[in-house]
Design an enzyme around this catalytic site. Sequence first.
Site, PDB file in Angstrom:
ATOM      1  N   ASP A 163       0.814  -1.226   0.000  1.00 56.79           N
ATOM      2  CA  ASP A 163       0.000   0.000   0.000  1.00 56.79           C
ATOM      3  C   ASP A 163       0.848   1.276   0.000  1.00 56.79           C
ATOM      4  O   ASP A 163       0.570   2.211   0.749  1.00 56.79           O
ATOM      5  CB  ASP A 163      -0.963   0.015   1.192  1.00 56.79           C
ATOM      6  CG  ASP A 163      -2.015  -1.076   1.112  1.00 56.79           C
ATOM      7  OD1 ASP A 163      -2.017  -1.832   0.131  1.00 56.79           O
ATOM      8  OD2 ASP A 163      -2.836  -1.170   2.038  1.00 56.79           O
ATOM      9  N   ASP A 186      -0.537  -4.595  -3.724  1.00 54.93           N
ATOM     10  CA  ASP A 186      -1.523  -3.524  -3.940  1.00 54.93           C
ATOM     11  C   ASP A 186      -0.889  -2.152  -3.712  1.00 54.93           C
ATOM     12  O   ASP A 186      -1.501  -1.264  -3.094  1.00 54.93           O
ATOM     13  CB  ASP A 186      -2.720  -3.687  -2.989  1.00 54.93           C
ATOM     14  CG  ASP A 186      -3.403  -5.031  -3.122  1.00 54.93           C
ATOM     15  OD1 ASP A 186      -3.329  -5.640  -4.199  1.00 54.93           O
ATOM     16  OD2 ASP A 186      -4.022  -5.488  -2.133  1.00 54.93           O
TER      17      ASP A 186
END
Length: 326
Positions: A163, A186
């Site tokens: 992230d 991600d």
Amino acid sequence: MNKLLSTLLLLLLCAVSVSAAKSYDSPDTIVVARDGTGEFRNVGEAIEVCRAFMDYHKVIYIKKGTYKEKLIIPQWLQNIELCGEDRDQTIITYDDHANIFYAPTGKGMGTFRTYTLRVDANDITIKNLTIENNSARLGQAVALHTQGDRITLTNCRLLGHQDTVYTGMEGTRLYFDHCYIEGTTDFIFGPSTAWFEQCTIHCKADSYITAASTPKERAFGYVFNQCTVTAAPQVTKVYLGRPWRDYGYTLFMHCTLPKEIRPEGWHHWQKEREQTARYLEFENNGPGAATSSRAAWSRQLTEEEAKAVTLENVFRRNDVFQPRGL
């Protein structure tokens, strides 16, 4: 006489104080330097003296050094530019991660409090800087968290693990130009519309590059144009993305993709999202760009469709505000 002198001194001090306050209320550049050669030693202090809702462009020039700061550019500021002296040697860093104990909740702090730099304001430029979340790999750890609209990053490094970059507000527009972005899982995620131009996207683990959560009504989410994806030596299997929410939109076009990209290219995250995900490619190259085994629910753009993917179209807004009940 003493009373008169005291009054005069007080008036003089007030005048000096007002003058000092107004010295930053101008388009001039503010200099930040850890070695004390600037007006401030910390970036946060320079942000604090900027006037609300400025209608002129103001530069906070940050000299080479490592600045361990957790920063917010609040929504009442605008037209600010954070400009580093040297991209690789001007570093803003912090080390929060999602599992650090957070006293108000009695639990971990969660993803969205872990940022190193959070930009809530509109019309912000960030240039020649490294923004880093230097946490150990112990959970989600955001380096850059954006909430504002019309944010531009040029020649920046965005470093982290899971992230790294959170584009956190639907309907907002971000432009990443010649940036280096690295992470594990991600590491580019959120609902904003973002254009990545000639960026290097570096994968540090077998995982997923993007996790778009583009709202259904937004025509565009993430657009990667002429970018280069690279992988660390230990990496063997990387997905271009998976949809964090229904209707996630991600497009790679004219990009160079390495052999570590999985043949199917994309992951559904949840099976039902194959029905809504908008995962697209156009004229990519490199060993990871082969399309013969791509996920059946992803798509290659036609030339006509690709012509419509321009900065002007991607960033166009024509929303109409209709208050509820009217």
